[in-house]
Design an enzyme around this catalytic site. Sequence first.
Site, PDB file in Angstrom:
ATOM      1  N   GLY A  59     -20.749 -23.484  17.798  1.00 18.92           N
ATOM      2  CA  GLY A  59     -20.974 -24.209  17.481  1.00 18.92           C
ATOM      3  C   GLY A  59     -20.540 -25.738  16.896  1.00 18.92           C
ATOM      4  O   GLY A  59     -20.930 -26.777  16.920  1.00 18.92           O
ATOM      5  N   ASP A 116     -22.250 -25.478  12.046  1.00 17.74           N
ATOM      6  CA  ASP A 116     -22.172 -26.196  12.739  1.00 17.74           C
ATOM      7  C   ASP A 116     -24.320 -26.418  11.591  1.00 17.74           C
ATOM      8  O   ASP A 116     -24.835 -27.976  11.133  1.00 17.74           O
ATOM      9  CB  ASP A 116     -23.140 -26.036  13.647  1.00 17.74           C
ATOM     10  CG  ASP A 116     -23.589 -24.918  14.005  1.00 17.74           C
ATOM     11  OD1 ASP A 116     -23.168 -23.754  13.119  1.00 17.74           O
ATOM     12  OD2 ASP A 116     -24.388 -24.395  15.517  1.00 17.74           O
ATOM     13  N   ASP A 119     -29.338 -22.242   9.022  1.00 19.83           N
ATOM     14  CA  ASP A 119     -31.072 -21.981   9.237  1.00 19.83           C
ATOM     15  C   ASP A 119     -31.516 -21.172   8.268  1.00 19.83           C
ATOM     16  O   ASP A 119     -31.383 -20.960   7.813  1.00 19.83           O
ATOM     17  CB  ASP A 119     -30.543 -21.712  10.751  1.00 19.83           C
ATOM     18  CG  ASP A 119     -32.141 -21.450  11.708  1.00 19.83           C
ATOM     19  OD1 ASP A 119     -33.174 -21.392  10.906  1.00 19.83           O
ATOM     20  OD2 ASP A 119     -32.396 -20.404  12.554  1.00 19.83           O
ATOM     21  N   LYS A 147     -31.162 -26.171   7.753  1.00 22.08           N
ATOM     22  CA  LYS A 147     -32.617 -26.432   7.650  1.00 22.08           C
ATOM     23  C   LYS A 147     -33.486 -25.735   6.030  1.00 22.08           C
ATOM     24  O   LYS A 147     -33.449 -23.948   6.545  1.00 22.08           O
ATOM     25  CB  LYS A 147     -33.017 -25.004   9.116  1.00 22.08           C
ATOM     26  CG  LYS A 147     -32.948 -26.335  10.057  1.00 22.08           C
ATOM     27  CD  LYS A 147     -33.510 -25.713  11.650  1.00 22.08           C
ATOM     28  CE  LYS A 147     -33.010 -25.870  12.572  1.00 22.08           C
ATOM     29  NZ  LYS A 147     -33.046 -24.935  13.527  1.00 22.08           N
ATOM     30  N   ASP A 175     -26.669 -26.162  20.143  1.00 18.69           N
ATOM     31  CA  ASP A 175     -26.639 -25.858  22.490  1.00 18.69           C
ATOM     32  C   ASP A 175     -27.746 -25.100  22.513  1.00 18.69           C
ATOM     33  O   ASP A 175     -28.303 -24.883  21.510  1.00 18.69           O
ATOM     34  CB  ASP A 175     -26.049 -24.413  22.701  1.00 18.69           C
ATOM     35  CG  ASP A 175     -25.830 -23.918  22.590  1.00 18.69           C
ATOM     36  OD1 ASP A 175     -25.658 -23.198  21.068  1.00 18.69           O
ATOM     37  OD2 ASP A 175     -26.348 -21.825  23.473  1.00 18.69           O
TER      38      ASP A 175
HETATM   39  P1  IMP Z   1     -29.004 -18.415  10.608  1.00 19.90           P
HETATM   40  O1  IMP Z   1     -27.681 -17.345  10.352  1.00 19.90           O
HETATM   41  O2  IMP Z   1     -30.205 -18.390  10.907  1.00 19.90           O
HETATM   42  O3  IMP Z   1     -28.203 -19.554   9.582  1.00 19.90           O
HETATM   43  O4  IMP Z   1     -28.184 -19.379  12.552  1.00 19.90           O
HETATM   44  C1  IMP Z   1     -26.385 -19.819  12.253  1.00 19.90           C
HETATM   45  C2  IMP Z   1     -26.083 -20.291  13.920  1.00 19.90           C
HETATM   46  O5  IMP Z   1     -27.978 -20.183  14.220  1.00 19.90           O
HETATM   47  C3  IMP Z   1     -25.731 -21.390  13.957  1.00 19.90           C
HETATM   48  O6  IMP Z   1     -24.751 -21.186  14.002  1.00 19.90           O
HETATM   49  C4  IMP Z   1     -26.255 -22.031  16.007  1.00 19.90           C
HETATM   50  O7  IMP Z   1     -24.960 -21.168  16.241  1.00 19.90           O
HETATM   51  C5  IMP Z   1     -27.158 -21.116  15.887  1.00 19.90           C
HETATM   52  N1  IMP Z   1     -28.502 -22.455  15.222  1.00 19.90           N
HETATM   53  C6  IMP Z   1     -29.045 -22.626  14.106  1.00 19.90           C
HETATM   54  N2  IMP Z   1     -30.610 -23.726  14.403  1.00 19.90           N
HETATM   55  C7  IMP Z   1     -30.316 -24.415  15.508  1.00 19.90           C
HETATM   56  C8  IMP Z   1     -30.607 -25.099  16.248  1.00 19.90           C
HETATM   57  O8  IMP Z   1     -31.342 -25.373  15.682  1.00 19.90           O
HETATM   58  N3  IMP Z   1     -30.109 -25.312  17.030  1.00 19.90           N
HETATM   59  C9  IMP Z   1     -28.648 -24.757  18.318  1.00 19.90           C
HETATM   60  N4  IMP Z   1     -28.510 -23.847  17.556  1.00 19.90           N
HETATM   61  C10 IMP Z   1     -28.429 -22.857  16.492  1.00 19.90           C
END
Ligand code: IMP
Length: 192
Positions: A59, A116, A119, A147, A175
């Site tokens: 990403g 990128d 979340d 987010k 993506d």
């Molecule tokens: P986390 O571990 O939940 O913080 O997620 C991080 C990863 O999830 C990022 O590096 C992205 O690859 C993917 N991700 C989280 N949110 C989105 C989104 O809205 N669109 C696309 N990929 C996302």
Amino acid sequence: MPDTSNLSRFSDTSVLCRGERFEVYIDQDGIRRRVAEIGEEISLRYAGRNPVLIGVLHGACMFLADLLRVLTIDCEVDFRRLSSYEGGTTSSGRIVEREGVARIDLSGRHVIVVEDIVDTGLTMAYLTERIKEQGPASLRIATLLHKPEAARVHVPIDYVGFRAPNRFLIGYGMDYEQTGRHLPEIYIRAEE
Ligand code: IMP
């Protein structure tokens, strides 16, 4: 002919990706200006420190490439390949580190993780713990998007491009099941 049916233009400011509509959230100019600001901050703070920028694949590919282009200091680049989404549009909560990229020894180095989007925060929490085990001189996170409402763990983030609501985004490296990464703008899923 490649199959392009997963993505099509819906209007001047929206696309259909895997049957769902996404609207432009941040245009190319907005992204370019914010990346330039972050690049300037990093260049000032890390002058003479030769930081290692670690891009989180896939990403962060566009953000990292554009950030590198605006840095005015010497730096090195490495990659990590992690995933938590396993397809779909919500995190599985289980972080998997994938094989296959060369590694710079991070002990005593100034490290900046380039992501990128943060979340739930689980990916960054996992990765920063792994990096700390290697004894870096310092460790900071730069993410293009954050987010805050989706956070499940707290991770301190030093450089945030943009805050986003808890909705799915695509484009500029991000993506939806491998579709939409190449879009030069950031798109957000339209609300019903
Ligand atoms: P986390 O571990 O939940 O913080 O997620 C991080 C990863 O999830 C990022 O590096 C992205 O690859 C993917 N991700 C989280 N949110 C989105 C989104 O809205 N669109 C696309 N990929 C996302």
